[in-house]
Design an enzyme around this catalytic site. Sequence first.
Site, short mmCIF file in Angstrom:
data_model
loop_
_atom_site.label_atom_id
_atom_site.label_comp_id
_atom_site.label_asym_id
_atom_site.label_seq_id
_atom_site.Cartn_x
_atom_site.Cartn_y
_atom_site.Cartn_z
N HIS A 71 0.51 -1.10 -0.39
CA HIS A 71 -0.09 0.21 0.09
C HIS A 71 0.71 1.17 -0.12
CE1 HIS A 71 0.48 -0.27 4.54
NE2 HIS A 71 0.74 1.20 4.41
N ASP B 245 0.32 -7.42 1.44
CA ASP B 245 0.77 -6.39 1.04
C ASP B 245 2.17 -5.94 1.15
OD1 ASP B 245 0.84 -3.95 1.83
OD2 ASP B 245 0.61 -3.52 4.09
N SER C 164 5.15 2.53 7.85
CA SER C 164 4.46 1.55 7.81
C SER C 164 5.35 1.35 6.05
CB SER C 164 3.28 2.07 6.31
OG SER C 164 1.53 1.92 7.28
#
Length: 465
Positions: free
Chosen positions: A108, A138, A211
Amino acid sequence: MYTRLSRSIIFIVMLSGLFTNAVANGLPDFTDLVEKNNKAVVNISTTQKAQQHSVLPEGFEFPENQPYSDLLKHFFGGQGQRPRQRESRSLGSGFIISNDGFLLTNHHVVKNADEIFVRLQDRRELKAELIGSDERTDVALLKVDAKDLPVVKLGSSKSLKVGEWVFAIGSPFGFDSSVTAGIVSAKGRSLPKENYVPFIQTDVAINPGNSGGPLFNLEGEVVGINSQIYSRSGGFMGLSFAIPIDVALNVSNQLKESGHVIRGWLGVRIQDVTRELAESFEMDKPQGALVAQIVPDSPAEKAGIQVGDVIISFNGESISRSSSLPPLVGAANIKNKARVTVIRNKKTKVLTVTLENLPEDEQASATDVTESKGNSILGMSIKNLTKQMRDELGIKQYGVLVASVDNGNASNAGIRAGDIIMQLDGQSVKNTQHMKKLASKIKEGKFISVLINRQGNPIFLALKK
């Protein structure tokens, strides 16, 4: 008197200081670990070019030689002017896994990016190539054109223990090289729409920008990729989730070799075994993954797995909850046969399954229920399905329609009007008369399993007579 009191106070203060130092000395010191690893953690930024069209109606013309005509044309675009492009940016973290420039981050973070840039700790900024990305886990693999880069030490998430200290390095809100620490709160967490990742849950402070960054253990080894947080405010609330590094490396190796990921597929829909369902199956305790539906022509059907089977082991790995099964199946090599242990009719049975590659779109069915006449049983009104209804529902020969539910056992079990009852106590239900016959054999006060079809979704419920 005063002297004795003073000495007592001094003694207590000294003890307090010793106690405080003892507690402090018992906490981990992250300074050396951070110093050894922070150079291999990078800041990742992306750009995405988006078309910006005029908001004015088609065919609209600006009046010429009027005040502010040029200014309006500048902001809204004049006739015949091409749509302008604007750049949107995203920010995340990543880490270098090889000295020749391979990096890991989240899918992402780089999703839909036109350009990806990696900023190192020495302030070099390099353009990165996307080798491959997998949305289901992911995970994304990047490559920069550089040599002799600092790298992280890769560990294994399998050896992690709940309560163990871990720490993260990343760029929350763009603040490079930020370090946060905490403990492992849980392992094997299943999140909505993330069936193929057994997440590591921690209380390490993770925020937007973290992230894709690494999660380290006290050996300085990467054990996970920080991926998600649970938050009602948008910020950190004590619940962070990381992708196990074993899962990430399996995915990245496949992306490096072929550019895509092959993931094992069994072809079943499963649910947890509740205490009531365990009692209905005469199991000692709730465990395993209860098979509620089998996809036609799937590996499960070919191997002889049946609706109502409880899968308690896959390739020797115990299945405590239904969420434990998908990651094991997904990571399995589809070239090798898999061993599946099930409980069927109170007996243990071992089946051999040849897995296949997970289809892009897993099969599902939709239902649109129409009522017809029927009977009342077990606190609900049931009705036979007409041929038209069976055609619409995709049901060939079994099942009865629940027309209404009274306040009672059926309602307490969670059965609703519009449900299709497919099985009762492990037996397929042919029609209303057959269901009455099956229900008459059930002992009072005993839990029985009921398989329903609700809007295309199979669900096992526990009904007490």
